[in-house]
Every structure is written in structure tokens, then in C-alpha cells.
Design a protein around this motif. Structure first.
Motif: not given
Length: 330
Positions: A240-245, A281-283, A307-308
Motif C-alpha cells: 500500500t502506498f499513501v499519497c498526499v496530493v 493497483v486499486c484505490a 480503505s485501499a
């Protein structure tokens, strides 16, 4: 720890020197410029365990020095604390994107700095342990696939450091970044997460080297597909990759996931033996960070992570149901 403090203000350096000298577990060396700091770092007998960097300095600034440090093998994972008067989001973003571990604004409280130093000392100590993910990753990337140690392992569920991918930072730095934004009431960004489907199967069948390469390649795909928005990405473990956008409140997640999967497909990923890898991947659900403070901001990262992974599990169950129904009809 042996600490290098770099600041063009001699008063700040004197303050840090007196403060750190009262902590018997630490020693400090100071430099008034990046040039002086680089001169000190060429001495092989005097490696540093931690850096305290001002940002605004004549000539090369602290953010550029942070990039230089991260580009060296010796200091690729060494804790770097920015110690600066710059409290705006632009400088915070740039510092963490350059590889900063944490960010402290002036004027700072000495007790707070002491606490931060204790935390980074623990991180630095853990990274040097042969059983740590950081130690294993550095060893793996320094070997050819044919020379890998059989006993070298990568824990599926633990964060994995990713090197030399623009916009990708360590998981602990991501938590510090979000906390820093929440302290400054600058949280107008969106947090989202992506999970590699069937990650447990991939981890079981791939060598540690190949698994590390897959995680690194997927992180690059995610970071590139999130452009041109400002984004920071970290690998939180378990695929899992967590991103802040920034400014992604209206983002079409379904379209973004398709874009990422097409990007990964174009990479034509394969294992060391040439076996093609079908990586997708899925989100999970994106969430706004606005109005979130302190632990609540960190919770947003954890919620996105969960959640992912739930989305990946749900998709696997749905695909299994389709397979079962189709075979029952047949």
C-alpha cells in the motif's frame, strides 16, 4: 549521535551547541554554510548520525544540501531535521520532497527539539540493525540478483524505504509532513492510497530483490501519474502506498487508477528470471485533510491505507464470485 548543525546564524549555532553538549549521548559539529558542511563531510573518519539544517542561507540553501545528502550512499537514510524560520507550505513541501525527515520552525522549544532528537536517534539505531527493512533494502540494492544472501528477507507488512524516485519519501517522514501541515493550519490537501492487488502472492513467489524492485517501480508509476499536482508518496507496507496530493478534491479516482495501471503495464515489469509480472493497483476512498489536527491528520493516513486494502480484498472476492458463478453456469 554525532550531529552536524548547519546555519548561517552563529547565535543559533551557539544555542544548539550549548544545548546538545548538555546531552551526554550526543555530540555536535557546526557549520556556517553549506560549503563548510560539505568540507566536513568528506572526512571518512567522522561520519554524522543526524543533520540539523537551516533553509535560507547564502549560496546553496538547506533544501539543496538535503538533496545532496540523499544522493550519497552514506547519508541516504540519515535523519535530517530542518530547523528554520520558514513556516509557509511551499518551504515545507520542498523540504520533505528533498528528503527531510522532520521539520521544526523557529523559534523552537528546547524540550521539543530534545524529543525530536530522541525519536530520530531511535530511528537511526533501528536502521543500522541487520534485521531492519532499511538495512535489508540497502543490501539488496547493492547486490546483483545472483549474489543475494539467502537469508535476506523483506517483511511484507512493514514500510520499505524507496530510493531515487522523485516525490517518494519514507513513511515516517510522511507522518511528520502531515503533522507539520496540521500544526500550521495548511491542510487543504487530499490523502489517498493505492494497494497492489494480490500482494501476498507476489511477496511469496518473488525474491526479496524482485519484490523491492516491484514496490519501487509501482511507486514511480503512482508518483508520475499524480503529476502535475504537487504530491508526496510513501510506501506504508503490505503493498500500500499513501499519497498526499494538493488540490485534488475533484479527482476522478477510477480514471486515475486506470491511468496508473496502464502506466505500469507499459513498464513491462518482470522478475529476474524473465517471468512477466501482471501488476495492478486499486484505490481506496480519498479524504480531505482540511480541519484535521495532530493525531487526526495521522489517522487520515491510516484510514486511507485501510480503505485501499479493503478495496483490494473486495475486488478479489468479487472476482472470485464471478469465477464461481461462471463455472457453475458452465
Amino acid at each position: 549521535m554525532h550531529i552536524l548543525a548547519v546555519d548561517d546564524d552563529p547565535i543559533i549555532l551557539d544555542l544548539l551547541t550549548h544545548f546538545i553538549e548538555d546531552m551526554p549521548e550526543h555530540t555536535v559539529t557546526t557549520a556556517l554554510s553549506v560549503t563548510d558542511a560539505l568540507g566536513l563531510m568528506v572526512k571518512p573518519e567522522q561520519p554524522f548520525d543526524c543533520f540539523l539544517l537551516d533553509i535560507v542561507m547564502p549560496g546553496t540553501d538547506g533544501i539543496e544540501l538535503c538533496k545532496i545528502l540523499r544522493g550519497t550512499d552514506r547519508y541516504r537514510t540519515t535523519p535530517i531535521l530542518m530547523l528554520t524560520a520558514m513556516a509557509d507550505k511551499g518551504h515545507i513541501d520542498s523540504a520533505f520532497a528533498a528528503g527531510a525527515s522532520d521539520y521544526i520552525t523557529k523559534p523552537f522549544e528546547l524540550n521539543s527539539l530534545k524529543g525530536r532528537l530522541s525519536l530520530v536517534e531511535q530511528i537511526a539505531r533501528e536502521q543500522r540493525e541487520p534485521t531492519s527493512q532499511t538495512y535489508a533494502t540497502q543490501a539488496l540494492l547493492g547486490m546483483s540478483p545472483d549474489d543475494l544472501a539467502d537469508e535476506m528477507t523483506i517483511d511484507l507488512h512493514q514500510p520499505l524505504p524507496i530510493y531515487d524516485v522523485e516525490g517518494v519519501i519514507e513513511n515516517s517522514a510522511m507522518e511528520n509532513y502531515v503533522t507539520q501541515l496540521s500544526r500550521k493550519s495548511l491542510c487543504g490537501s487530499v490523502v489517498m492510497a493505492f494497494t497492489i492487488r494480490h500482494i501476498a502472492d507476489l511477496h511469496a513467489c518473488l525474491s526479496p530483490y524482485d519484490f523491492t524492485c516491484v514496490v519501487t517501480d509501482v511507486s514511480e508509476a503512482i508518483a508520475d501519474c499524480l503529476l502535475p499536482t504537487h504530491r508526496l508518496v510513501s510506501y506504508a507496507g503490505n503493498g500500500t502506498f499513501v499519497c498526499v496530493v494538493e488540490g485534488a478534491a475533484q479527482i476522478d479516482m477510477e480514471r486515475l487508477v486506470d491511468h496508473i495501471n496502464l502506466y505500469i503495464n507499459a513498464m513491462e515489469l518482470s522478475a529476474s528470471d524473465g517471468t512477466a509480472l501482471n501488476i495492478r493497483v486499486c484505490a481506496g476512498r480519498p479524504a480531505r485533510l482540511i480541519w484535521r489536527k495532530g493525531d487526526s491528520a495521522i489517522d487520515a493516513l491510516h484510514q486511507a491505507h485501510i480503505s485501499a486494502e479493503e478495496a483490494a480484498d473486495r475486488l478479489t472476492r468479487d472476482m472470485g464470485s464471478i469465477w464461481t458463478v461462471s463455472h457453475s453456469v458452465a
